[in-house]
Design an enzyme around this catalytic site. Sequence first.
Site, mmCIF file in Angstrom:
data_model
loop_
_atom_site.group_PDB
_atom_site.id
_atom_site.type_symbol
_atom_site.label_atom_id
_atom_site.label_comp_id
_atom_site.label_asym_id
_atom_site.label_seq_id
_atom_site.Cartn_x
_atom_site.Cartn_y
_atom_site.Cartn_z
ATOM 1 C CG ASP A 32 -16.671 -10.185 -20.503
ATOM 2 O OD1 ASP A 32 -15.728 -10.643 -21.118
ATOM 3 O OD2 ASP A 32 -16.029 -8.643 -20.550
ATOM 4 C CG HIS A 54 4.988 -5.628 -4.009
ATOM 5 N ND1 HIS A 54 3.454 -5.393 -3.944
ATOM 6 C CD2 HIS A 54 6.204 -4.419 -4.019
ATOM 7 C CE1 HIS A 54 4.059 -3.735 -3.124
ATOM 8 N NE2 HIS A 54 5.100 -3.620 -3.404
ATOM 9 C CE LYS A 107 -12.746 -9.073 -22.357
ATOM 10 N NZ LYS A 107 -13.983 -8.984 -22.507
ATOM 11 C CD GLU A 161 2.789 -8.051 -5.027
ATOM 12 O OE1 GLU A 161 3.040 -8.899 -5.158
ATOM 13 O OE2 GLU A 161 2.124 -7.526 -4.700
ATOM 14 C CB CYS A 171 4.969 -4.079 0.220
ATOM 15 S SG CYS A 171 5.624 -2.757 -0.019
ATOM 16 C CE1 TYR A 172 1.200 0.481 6.052
ATOM 17 C CE2 TYR A 172 -0.524 -1.143 6.026
ATOM 18 C CZ TYR A 172 -0.087 0.337 6.033
ATOM 19 O OH TYR A 172 -1.359 1.029 7.360
ATOM 20 N N GLY A 182 0.781 -1.643 0.101
ATOM 21 C CA GLY A 182 0.047 0.278 0.041
ATOM 22 C C GLY A 182 0.995 1.056 -0.063
#
Length: 519
Positions: A232, A174, A374, A176, A86-87, A59
């Site tokens: 979609d 991070h 998606k 990710e 992290c945060y 964050g």
Amino acid sequence: MPAVTRTATVVILDFGSQVSQLIARRTREANVYSELLPHDTPWAEIVKRNPAAIILSGGPESTLGPDAPDCAPDVFTSGIPLLGICYGMQLVAKKLGGTLVPLAHSEFGPAILTVDARDCPLFLGVPAQSRVWMSHGDTVTAPPPGFSVYAHTERSAVASIGDAARRIYGVTFHPEVVHTEAGTAILQNFLHEVAAIAANWEMASFVDDAIARIRGEVGTANVICALSGGVDSAVAATLVSRAIGKQLTCIYVDTGLMRRDESAGVLAAFRDVLHLNVIAIDAEERFLARLAGITDPEEKRVRIGHEFIAIFEEESKKIADVQFLVQGTLYPDVIESKTPGSKAGHKIKSHHNVGGLPEHMALGLIEPLRELFKDEVRKVGKVLGLPDAIVMRQPFPGPGLAVRIIGEVNRESIDTVRAADWIVTSEIDAAVELSPRPWQYFAVLTPVRSVGVMGDGRTYANLVGVRAITSEDGMTADWARLPHDLLARISTRIVNEVPGVNRVAYDITSKPPATVEWE
Ligand code: XMP
């Protein structure tokens, strides 16, 4: 609709990092279902999901600040495996008695991580040294009691902490983001080794669950859905139709603003392949009348949106006992409306989607894709047997060719841009060797006129712009480096085959500062 309960759920608490969504994506790529919730979600809401693990995101704030974003205290004491990123790691340290200080110079970007405890379950199979991506302004100087330090970087002596007994871990970097080389391995280690979650979140089980839930919810009522031709709405409608069959009526409004052969192709797929119950409305004249004389892009969008809704409402009134509307809402839309990290920002273009139905229609919503990204929707589409032409269809704006005609939309301008667009798309589709493949590509008709020469005669005709971009999500984009030979073929064909066009320009602007569409 309630969340899927069949597979284990990982709850990710979002502290506002730009990349929080990626944590959800990575866990799902590891075949583990995850949900991103605001950091201050009450504990009662969190336990409803029966989480098998909790992840705290990064964050922009500092845990040392007076109003540091917080989460329910039970997160740290519940015994549910916890990973702070992290945060998130700084919060773990702060809450459990560690020491933190602000860094003299924030650490942003790449760093080399050295793993000091190779037997730590988080770092199983991770090289002793690897590149990680950092973005932090505070650092942990002493871990909480009971915690060990597992790794460091040149500028952070404490880059990872953990308490194996309590199954609480933290990393300053991070995992990710793709720039963290071993990021996927570290996240998967947390999910599978630390939290012992099985990798069984699959699209096939999602489909079975969704069908059962929809059946339970709808009962014997009738349901309507607006099909746009996009992936979609097609996937959402197909799922619902597998659940309730002919109780679902799909409405396809042909605005007359689609690409060549598109409406016929889409309708054939819906009816013959997917066996959907579809009413097709040819509304070209109505849209042309509404667009006559209009050149302002936003006005075009508003008029098209209103006309669409008017037609949809007229048609749905003809169906008895309609109680629900199917919408192809995706997870990013859900997150955007819920989490603190997503700021509305400036409105650049109003995107006309089928969302805004008049309230007096008072229909219940069925949003079977609201938990999916998606690429997951595409996977569901494949499981359901949707043809590639729909599943892999490039994004096409709701207002269609109207926003690819700079200036007035009339039959002639539509014919011109449609013919040019057909050449652009068929040439690029045929260039199978292109890598990376452009994400979106099309022609734009401009009102710019220029002098040319054809045969022995002078021409004074329009300029067509060709746009081809690479992108992940349409939020940012780069212009595609198409081979010159391909561009030459496209240009030659357009000026030779499309009446009223004598010049072609290739758009070499990225987004930002430009947008993808010209209007
Ligand atoms: P822009 O032009 O905003 O486009 O950079 C980003 C992506 O959104 C699509 N787009 C639209 N989609 N209604 C839609 O449903 C719209 O009004 C609209 N305008 C742009 C565009 O094609 C690109 O994929």
